[in-house]
Design a protein around this motif. Structure first.
Motif, PDB file in Angstrom:
ATOM      1  N   THR A  81     -24.436   2.650   3.777  1.00 20.08           N
ATOM      2  CA  THR A  81     -24.241   3.869   2.982  1.00 20.08           C
ATOM      3  C   THR A  81     -25.366   4.888   3.143  1.00 20.08           C
ATOM      4  O   THR A  81     -25.183   6.063   2.829  1.00 20.08           O
ATOM      5  CB  THR A  81     -24.119   3.530   1.485  1.00 20.08           C
ATOM      6  N   GLY A  82     -26.528   4.424   3.608  1.00 19.17           N
ATOM      7  CA  GLY A  82     -27.670   5.327   3.706  1.00 19.17           C
ATOM      8  C   GLY A  82     -28.256   5.684   2.359  1.00 19.17           C
ATOM      9  O   GLY A  82     -29.044   6.628   2.239  1.00 19.17           O
ATOM     10  N   HIS A  83     -27.888   4.914   1.312  1.00 22.00           N
ATOM     11  CA  HIS A  83     -28.321   5.282  -0.039  1.00 22.00           C
ATOM     12  C   HIS A  83     -28.312   4.063  -0.949  1.00 22.00           C
ATOM     13  O   HIS A  83     -27.441   3.207  -0.840  1.00 22.00           O
ATOM     14  CB  HIS A  83     -27.371   6.342  -0.612  1.00 22.00           C
ATOM     15  N   LEU A  84     -29.286   3.997  -1.854  1.00 22.78           N
ATOM     16  CA  LEU A  84     -29.300   3.006  -2.923  1.00 22.78           C
ATOM     17  C   LEU A  84     -29.581   3.725  -4.229  1.00 22.78           C
ATOM     18  O   LEU A  84     -30.445   4.614  -4.280  1.00 22.78           O
ATOM     19  CB  LEU A  84     -30.369   1.939  -2.686  1.00 22.78           C
ATOM     20  N   SER A  85     -28.855   3.351  -5.282  1.00 18.79           N
ATOM     21  CA  SER A  85     -29.099   3.964  -6.584  1.00 18.79           C
ATOM     22  C   SER A  85     -30.396   3.417  -7.172  1.00 18.79           C
ATOM     23  O   SER A  85     -30.897   2.372  -6.747  1.00 18.79           O
ATOM     24  CB  SER A  85     -27.939   3.677  -7.536  1.00 18.79           C
ATOM     25  N   LYS A  86     -30.925   4.127  -8.166  1.00 13.26           N
ATOM     26  CA  LYS A  86     -32.149   3.662  -8.828  1.00 13.26           C
ATOM     27  C   LYS A  86     -31.924   2.305  -9.479  1.00 13.26           C
ATOM     28  O   LYS A  86     -32.814   1.458  -9.499  1.00 13.26           O
ATOM     29  CB  LYS A  86     -32.608   4.692  -9.855  1.00 13.26           C
ATOM     30  N   MET A  87     -30.729   2.078 -10.021  1.00 15.20           N
ATOM     31  CA  MET A  87     -30.435   0.795 -10.648  1.00 15.20           C
ATOM     32  C   MET A  87     -30.421  -0.323  -9.613  1.00 15.20           C
ATOM     33  O   MET A  87     -30.927  -1.422  -9.872  1.00 15.20           O
ATOM     34  CB  MET A  87     -29.097   0.840 -11.385  1.00 15.20           C
ATOM     35  N   GLN A  88     -29.870  -0.069  -8.434  1.00 18.13           N
ATOM     36  CA  GLN A  88     -29.845  -1.080  -7.373  1.00 18.13           C
ATOM     37  C   GLN A  88     -31.261  -1.417  -6.914  1.00 18.13           C
ATOM     38  O   GLN A  88     -31.585  -2.590  -6.695  1.00 18.13           O
ATOM     39  CB  GLN A  88     -29.005  -0.584  -6.196  1.00 18.13           C
ATOM     40  N   ILE A  89     -32.110  -0.400  -6.781  1.00 18.60           N
ATOM     41  CA  ILE A  89     -33.489  -0.625  -6.358  1.00 18.60           C
ATOM     42  C   ILE A  89     -34.249  -1.406  -7.420  1.00 18.60           C
ATOM     43  O   ILE A  89     -34.970  -2.366  -7.120  1.00 18.60           O
ATOM     44  CB  ILE A  89     -34.184   0.721  -6.066  1.00 18.60           C
ATOM     45  N   MET A  90     -34.084  -1.006  -8.680  1.00 18.18           N
ATOM     46  CA  MET A  90     -34.771  -1.686  -9.767  1.00 18.18           C
ATOM     47  C   MET A  90     -34.310  -3.141  -9.882  1.00 18.18           C
ATOM     48  O   MET A  90     -35.123  -4.052 -10.074  1.00 18.18           O
ATOM     49  CB  MET A  90     -34.504  -0.946 -11.082  1.00 18.18           C
ATOM     50  N   PHE A 123     -35.613  -1.347 -19.640  1.00 24.99           N
ATOM     51  CA  PHE A 123     -36.134  -0.246 -18.825  1.00 24.99           C
ATOM     52  C   PHE A 123     -35.150   0.923 -18.808  1.00 24.99           C
ATOM     53  O   PHE A 123     -35.542   2.081 -19.026  1.00 24.99           O
ATOM     54  CB  PHE A 123     -36.404  -0.729 -17.398  1.00 24.99           C
ATOM     55  N   PHE A 124     -33.880   0.632 -18.544  1.00 28.24           N
ATOM     56  CA  PHE A 124     -32.909   1.721 -18.463  1.00 28.24           C
ATOM     57  C   PHE A 124     -32.634   2.342 -19.827  1.00 28.24           C
ATOM     58  O   PHE A 124     -32.454   3.556 -19.934  1.00 28.24           O
ATOM     59  CB  PHE A 124     -31.612   1.237 -17.810  1.00 28.24           C
ATOM     60  N   GLY A 125     -32.604   1.516 -20.871  1.00 33.08           N
ATOM     61  CA  GLY A 125     -32.453   2.073 -22.207  1.00 33.08           C
ATOM     62  C   GLY A 125     -33.618   2.979 -22.564  1.00 33.08           C
ATOM     63  O   GLY A 125     -33.444   4.068 -23.123  1.00 33.08           O
ATOM     64  N   GLY A 126     -34.839   2.534 -22.213  1.00 35.67           N
ATOM     65  CA  GLY A 126     -36.026   3.345 -22.473  1.00 35.67           C
ATOM     66  C   GLY A 126     -36.027   4.640 -21.672  1.00 35.67           C
ATOM     67  O   GLY A 126     -36.426   5.692 -22.184  1.00 35.67           O
ATOM     68  N   ALA A 127     -35.588   4.562 -20.416  1.00 32.61           N
ATOM     69  CA  ALA A 127     -35.542   5.766 -19.580  1.00 32.61           C
ATOM     70  C   ALA A 127     -34.560   6.781 -20.151  1.00 32.61           C
ATOM     71  O   ALA A 127     -34.850   7.990 -20.210  1.00 32.61           O
ATOM     72  CB  ALA A 127     -35.142   5.386 -18.155  1.00 32.61           C
ATOM     73  N   LEU A 128     -33.393   6.304 -20.586  1.00 29.95           N
ATOM     74  CA  LEU A 128     -32.416   7.216 -21.189  1.00 29.95           C
ATOM     75  C   LEU A 128     -32.958   7.808 -22.480  1.00 29.95           C
ATOM     76  O   LEU A 128     -32.755   8.994 -22.775  1.00 29.95           O
ATOM     77  CB  LEU A 128     -31.102   6.481 -21.453  1.00 29.95           C
ATOM     78  N   GLY A 129     -33.647   6.973 -23.273  1.00 24.01           N
ATOM     79  CA  GLY A 129     -34.237   7.459 -24.509  1.00 24.01           C
ATOM     80  C   GLY A 129     -35.295   8.517 -24.265  1.00 24.01           C
ATOM     81  O   GLY A 129     -35.372   9.522 -24.993  1.00 24.01           O
ATOM     82  N   LEU A 130     -36.112   8.326 -23.237  1.00 26.87           N
ATOM     83  CA  LEU A 130     -37.129   9.309 -22.888  1.00 26.87           C
ATOM     84  C   LEU A 130     -36.476  10.635 -22.514  1.00 26.87           C
ATOM     85  O   LEU A 130     -36.944  11.711 -22.925  1.00 26.87           O
ATOM     86  CB  LEU A 130     -37.977   8.791 -21.719  1.00 26.87           C
ATOM     87  N   GLY A 131     -35.408  10.554 -21.749  1.00 25.61           N
ATOM     88  CA  GLY A 131     -34.697  11.775 -21.385  1.00 25.61           C
ATOM     89  C   GLY A 131     -34.143  12.497 -22.604  1.00 25.61           C
ATOM     90  O   GLY A 131     -34.222  13.724 -22.708  1.00 25.61           O
ATOM     91  N   LEU A 132     -33.592  11.733 -23.539  1.00 23.86           N
ATOM     92  CA  LEU A 132     -33.048  12.341 -24.759  1.00 23.86           C
ATOM     93  C   LEU A 132     -34.137  13.033 -25.559  1.00 23.86           C
ATOM     94  O   LEU A 132     -33.911  14.114 -26.131  1.00 23.86           O
ATOM     95  CB  LEU A 132     -32.363  11.267 -25.606  1.00 23.86           C
ATOM     96  N   LEU A 133     -35.330  12.431 -25.632  1.00 27.17           N
ATOM     97  CA  LEU A 133     -36.438  13.063 -26.341  1.00 27.17           C
ATOM     98  C   LEU A 133     -36.826  14.394 -25.691  1.00 27.17           C
ATOM     99  O   LEU A 133     -37.340  15.292 -26.368  1.00 27.17           O
ATOM    100  CB  LEU A 133     -37.648  12.125 -26.365  1.00 27.17           C
ATOM    101  N   ARG A 134     -36.563  14.494 -24.401  1.00 26.74           N
ATOM    102  CA  ARG A 134     -36.865  15.735 -23.673  1.00 26.74           C
ATOM    103  C   ARG A 134     -35.661  16.675 -23.633  1.00 26.74           C
ATOM    104  O   ARG A 134     -35.690  17.702 -22.954  1.00 26.74           O
ATOM    105  CB  ARG A 134     -37.310  15.404 -22.248  1.00 26.74           C
ATOM    106  N   GLY A 135     -34.605  16.286 -24.343  1.00 29.97           N
ATOM    107  CA  GLY A 135     -33.410  17.120 -24.389  1.00 29.97           C
ATOM    108  C   GLY A 135     -32.595  17.072 -23.116  1.00 29.97           C
ATOM    109  O   GLY A 135     -31.839  18.006 -22.825  1.00 29.97           O
ATOM    110  N   HIS A 187     -27.534  12.740 -14.101  1.00 29.94           N
ATOM    111  CA  HIS A 187     -27.982  12.839 -12.709  1.00 29.94           C
ATOM    112  C   HIS A 187     -27.418  11.699 -11.856  1.00 29.94           C
ATOM    113  O   HIS A 187     -27.255  11.843 -10.647  1.00 29.94           O
ATOM    114  CB  HIS A 187     -29.508  12.816 -12.647  1.00 29.94           C
ATOM    115  N   VAL A 188     -27.115  10.578 -12.500  1.00 33.62           N
ATOM    116  CA  VAL A 188     -26.625   9.398 -11.781  1.00 33.62           C
ATOM    117  C   VAL A 188     -25.105   9.397 -11.665  1.00 33.62           C
ATOM    118  O   VAL A 188     -24.550   9.021 -10.635  1.00 33.62           O
ATOM    119  CB  VAL A 188     -27.094   8.107 -12.491  1.00 33.62           C
TER     120      VAL A 188
END
Length: 202
Positions: free
Chosen positions: A67-76, A107-119, A125-126
């Protein structure tokens, strides 16, 4: 940067789910056995984990090559499997691989929460290409998914700490997958209310 390419959906699914299914089958076959390697006794679970780590590295590498691509979730996921799977085998202790889903979903829950705090909706994006939604819809879905991820992390902790090893393997193989499917099926009303039509209305 490699160009992102589409591949057969069945091939993609096989590469993503194949290692998990292989892990489950091997575990069922070897769970009651003990193996002595280099003078050290290893349970069937540890041996299966030792095979799972290189298998997921290989299948993820094939997926990236095709595919030439890996998602952030796949890499993590790959990184956590290598780290915690490696610790499981090296220290001959199954708790490390059992902790992997907890750390991943936290990790993913925290990342989404951080984004929400930043509006912002990092989920957008995913998944924007798969689920065209209005801005408000993305924020609602992101809040729900953040809570869902934290819920999965708690559920994994409860299962591996309080239940049998077989129960955790079944939970990891089938329970988490079913929960993700049920979650997205439960978002049909949101998709209806906040979806963007073919004309691109917002």
């Amino acid at each position: 940067m490699a160009e992102k390419r589409e591949i057969n959906p069945l091939m993609k699914t096989a590469l993503e789910l194949g290692p998990v299914i292989a892990f489950f089958i091997a575990y069922v076959m070897l769970k009651d056995d003990t193996f002595t390697i280099g003078g050290r006794a290893y349970s069937g679970f540890i041996l299966v984990t030792a095979g799972f780590v290189p298998l997921i590295v290989i299948t993820t590498g094939i997926l990236w090559k095709l595919t030439g691509h890996l998602s952030k979730m796949q890499i993590m996921t790959l990184l956590l499997v290598v780290i915690f799977g490696g610790l499981t085998v090296w220290l001959n202790d199954p708790k490390f691989i059992k902790m992997k889903p907890t750390i991943l979903y936290t990790f993913f829950g925290g990342a989404l929460g951080l984004g929400l705090l930043r509006g912002q909706s990092y989920l957008r994006h995913v998944m924007e290409g798969m689920m065209p939604l209005k801005d408000e819809g993305w924020m609602i879905l992101t809040r729900r998914m953040m809570i869902f991820f934290f819920g999965l992390a708690v559920a994994n902790e409860l299962v591996w700490r309080l239940m049998s090893e077989s129960a955790w393997v079944n939970f990891k193989t089938f329970g988490l997958t079913a929960a993700l499917f049920a979650f997205f099926m439960g978002q049909s009303r949101l998709l209806h209310d906040y979806g963007i039509d073919d004309e691109g209305e917002t």
